[in-house]
Motif scaffolding. Structure first.
Motif, short mmCIF file in Angstrom:
data_model
loop_
_atom_site.label_atom_id
_atom_site.label_comp_id
_atom_site.label_asym_id
_atom_site.label_seq_id
_atom_site.Cartn_x
_atom_site.Cartn_y
_atom_site.Cartn_z
N ASN A 57 44.96 44.62 43.47
CA ASN A 57 45.39 42.68 43.06
C ASN A 57 45.03 42.20 43.56
N PHE A 58 44.46 41.19 43.65
CA PHE A 58 43.55 39.71 43.55
C PHE A 58 44.15 37.66 43.96
N THR A 59 45.83 38.48 43.24
CA THR A 59 46.58 37.49 43.05
C THR A 59 46.70 36.68 44.23
N ALA A 60 46.44 36.82 45.47
CA ALA A 60 46.52 36.23 46.30
C ALA A 60 45.56 36.31 47.35
N ALA A 61 44.74 35.73 47.06
CA ALA A 61 43.18 35.87 47.02
C ALA A 61 42.96 34.68 46.90
N PRO A 62 41.44 33.68 48.08
CA PRO A 62 41.24 32.62 47.48
C PRO A 62 40.48 33.26 46.66
N VAL A 63 40.23 31.54 46.32
CA VAL A 63 38.86 31.52 44.73
C VAL A 63 37.58 30.91 45.40
N PHE A 64 36.47 31.52 45.07
CA PHE A 64 35.39 30.73 45.06
C PHE A 64 34.01 30.47 44.08
N ASN A 65 34.83 28.85 43.91
CA ASN A 65 33.95 28.70 42.44
C ASN A 65 32.24 28.54 42.43
N ILE A 66 31.54 29.26 41.66
CA ILE A 66 30.02 29.23 42.19
C ILE A 66 29.33 28.20 41.63
N LYS A 67 29.78 27.29 41.54
CA LYS A 67 29.65 25.48 41.23
C LYS A 67 28.81 25.06 42.98
N GLU A 68 30.27 25.89 43.41
CA GLU A 68 30.39 24.96 44.71
C GLU A 68 29.27 25.72 46.01
N PHE A 69 28.53 26.77 45.60
CA PHE A 69 27.69 27.16 46.11
C PHE A 69 26.03 27.21 45.21
N GLY A 70 25.50 25.66 44.44
CA GLY A 70 24.66 25.73 44.04
C GLY A 70 24.62 25.92 42.65
N ALA A 71 25.33 26.40 42.10
CA ALA A 71 24.94 27.80 40.89
C ALA A 71 25.31 26.31 39.11
N LYS A 72 23.18 26.17 38.61
CA LYS A 72 22.97 25.71 37.38
C LYS A 72 22.90 26.54 36.19
N PRO A 73 23.44 25.46 35.35
CA PRO A 73 23.16 27.01 34.38
C PRO A 73 22.26 27.24 34.03
N GLU A 74 20.97 26.55 33.74
CA GLU A 74 20.14 26.69 33.69
C GLU A 74 18.97 26.70 34.87
N SER A 75 19.49 27.35 35.66
CA SER A 75 18.09 27.83 36.99
C SER A 75 19.13 29.72 37.63
N LYS A 76 17.57 30.18 36.55
CA LYS A 76 18.76 31.87 37.27
C LYS A 76 18.48 31.76 38.79
N GLU A 77 17.33 31.08 39.19
CA GLU A 77 17.21 31.14 40.47
C GLU A 77 18.28 30.57 41.79
N SER A 78 18.79 29.99 41.33
CA SER A 78 19.92 29.15 41.88
C SER A 78 21.11 29.99 41.09
N ASN A 79 21.45 30.22 40.81
CA ASN A 79 22.67 31.30 39.75
C ASN A 79 22.77 32.49 40.40
N ASP A 80 21.81 32.62 40.67
CA ASP A 80 21.64 34.64 41.98
C ASP A 80 22.31 34.08 43.16
N ARG A 81 21.02 33.28 43.54
CA ARG A 81 21.22 32.87 45.64
C ARG A 81 22.83 31.90 45.24
N ALA A 82 23.95 31.94 44.69
CA ALA A 82 25.34 31.29 44.64
C ALA A 82 25.83 32.38 44.45
N ILE A 83 25.52 33.27 43.14
CA ILE A 83 26.60 34.51 43.07
C ILE A 83 26.06 35.28 43.62
N ALA A 84 25.53 35.42 44.86
CA ALA A 84 24.91 36.05 45.98
C ALA A 84 25.94 35.69 47.40
N ALA A 85 25.51 34.47 47.43
CA ALA A 85 26.06 34.14 48.12
C ALA A 85 28.20 34.06 48.56
N ALA A 86 28.67 33.01 47.18
CA ALA A 86 30.06 33.21 46.87
C ALA A 86 30.46 35.13 47.16
#
Length: 469
Positions: A57-86
């Motif tokens: 149950n993640f109700t009380a868990a903090p949220v980590f938005n991938i945009k805050e880690f550098g995700a960009k819709p058009e960039s697979k490489e940026s998204n891979d790094r951002a999701i892994a970091a998050a």
């Protein structure tokens, strides 16, 4: 209730005869002051002893938005790094939600760590790469009941606890290469034969590397491998290279309100394998293969691991199209017991010649294992190409002439129960074909009705105690 520690999880697996070698990233302990992930306990009613299922149950868990880690819709490489970091940040925090916001995101494989919820928001689309090279290096996974090192599943977790995929977004992948690979040319079949021989001869899994040129073993879409406390909720999945949802050697799994549409080769909806204490509910399946395909490994590999699939309930689901509603096997060498399918609707099982059964038990002389206590009740179907119940004990497909039988082990099958089943059109009411040496035992069809039969009502070969009432 607070979550259990990883050491408790390890002991739980060891009791199931699975030895865990802890993997970096999925093994950590945290102080009692840092508990953002709690545990919910679900009680499931079944005609067998069904342990409570514990999910995160993640109700009380903090949220980590991938945009805050550098995700960009058009960039697979940026998204891979951002999701892994998050994911790493959420894990290091002791638990958290990795948030995929609205938009279209190009991605490669996603690898989980413990205490992480991957949340795909409504309006978000994760477009997984269709390039096999993106799924290297190889990871420890499986292919049709045999362990090996192969291309990473699109979403992969190994030896993790308390993990989830949630949200109303969409997971999809490019199918161009996977469709070509699904045609199974000669080099692919030779690779399958090679893996079969390696498993039969006890070659270490680490030496079974199947990513060489021409092998073309397609990856699973989602595989949770040796995980505990798993939740998949609300997501939509379209297209898949291979099996769609594959919990392997897992405990305490809930899949609910998912919508799966995948018509590629081997696109089963859910393949629980050597997995125990599992609930599937309120979901929709539109498949190019079986909706629910219950498995427990192939031949020597499964005898080595020796863990049955056990305590599985599927309820309140709709199957729009598929080969079978419930298939057990043919990879069932670890054993399958205590399965219930109830309150489901099967729309169309006529698209594939010789299939379209509601309950289909399939095995062969190489499998061993066992099947017992399989229940189906309160199920309605339109037109099916087979029968409400079918059992075949000589199902070998392409393997019949591809590889030999190393050791003959028959499969005891006992306790198949169908009740309150309504079908408009079917070929048979019941078709059971078993071996002389190993009859199927104790089969009961109670209030199973077919409005229009296209073939013989009941076909039975080597059955003991078949009751139709």
């Amino acid at each position: 209730m607070k979550r259990s520690s990883l050491e408790l999880s390890r002991r739980h697996f060891l009791q199931a005869s699975v030895s865990l070698a802890l993997v970096s990233g999925c093994s950590s302990t945290f102080s009692s002051a840092k508990q953002p992930v709690m545990i919910d306990t679900i009680t499931v009613s079944a005609p067998f002893s069904m342990p409570p299922i514990k999910i995160p149950n993640f109700t009380a868990a903090p949220v980590f938005n991938i945009k805050e880690f550098g995700a960009k819709p058009e960039s697979k490489e940026s998204n891979d790094r951002a999701i892994a970091a998050a994911i790493s940040t959420a894990h290091s925090n002791g638990g958290g939600i990795v948030f995929i916001p609205e938009g279209s995101w190009q991605v490669g494989p996603i690898h989980f760590k413990s205490f992480v919820n991957l949340h795909i928001a409504e309006g978000a689309i994760l477009h997984f790469s269709g390039d096999p090279k993106d799924y290297l290096p190889a990871v420890k996974t499986t292919w049709e009941g045999m362990e090996c090192y192969n291309y990473s599943p699109l979403i992969y977790a190994y030896e993790c606890v308390e993990i989830a995929i949630t949200g109303k977004g969409l997971l999809t992948t490019q199918m161009d290469i996977w469709t070509i690979w699904g045609k199974r040319p000669k080099p692919h079949m030779e690779a399958l034969a090679s893996l079969y021989h390696q498993a039969a001869k006890g070659i270490p899994v680490e030496d079974r590397v199947m990513t060489y040129e021409g092998a073309n073993l397609r990856p699973h879409f989602i595989q949770f491998n040796r995980c505990q406390n798993v939740l998949i909720e609300d997501i939509n999945i379209e297209n898949s290279p291979f099996w769609v949802l594959h919990p392997f050697l897992c405990r305490d799994v809930v899949i609910r309100r998912v919508n799966v549409k995948a018509h590629g080769h081997n696109n089963d909806g859910i393949d629980p394998e050597m997995t125990q204490n599992m609930l599937i509910e309120d979901s929709i399946f539109d498949q190019g293969d079986d909706a629910l395909a219950v498995k427990s490994g192939r031949n020597q590999d499964a005898w080595r691991i020796n863990v049955p699939t056990k305590n599985l309930v599927m309820r309140n689901c709709r199957i729009k199209q598929g080969h079978q509603l419930l298939a057990v096997g043919s990879e069932l060498s670890g054993g399958v017991e205590n399965v219930l399918v109830e309150n489901c609707q099967f729309d169309d099982g006529t698209q594939y010649s010789g299939t379209g059964n509601l309950m289909f038990i399939k095995t062969n002389e190489r499998r061993g294992g066992y099947v017992k206590n399989i229940y189906m009740r309160n199920v309605k179907a339109h037109n099916i190409g087979g029968a409400p119940l079918a059992v075949e004990t000589d199902v070998l497909y392409q393997w019949r002439n591809l590889v030999p039988t190393y050791e003959k082990r028959l499969t005891p099958i006992e306790g198949l129960y169908l009740e309150n089943i309504e079908v408009k059109t079917a070929k048979h009411l019941c078709k059971i074909e078993a071996q002389d040496e190993m009859p199927v035992k104790n089969v009961e069809l109670k209030n199973v009705k077919v409005e229009q039969l296209l073939g013989e009502n009941v076909i039975e070969k080597n059955v003991q105690n078949l009751v139709v009432s």
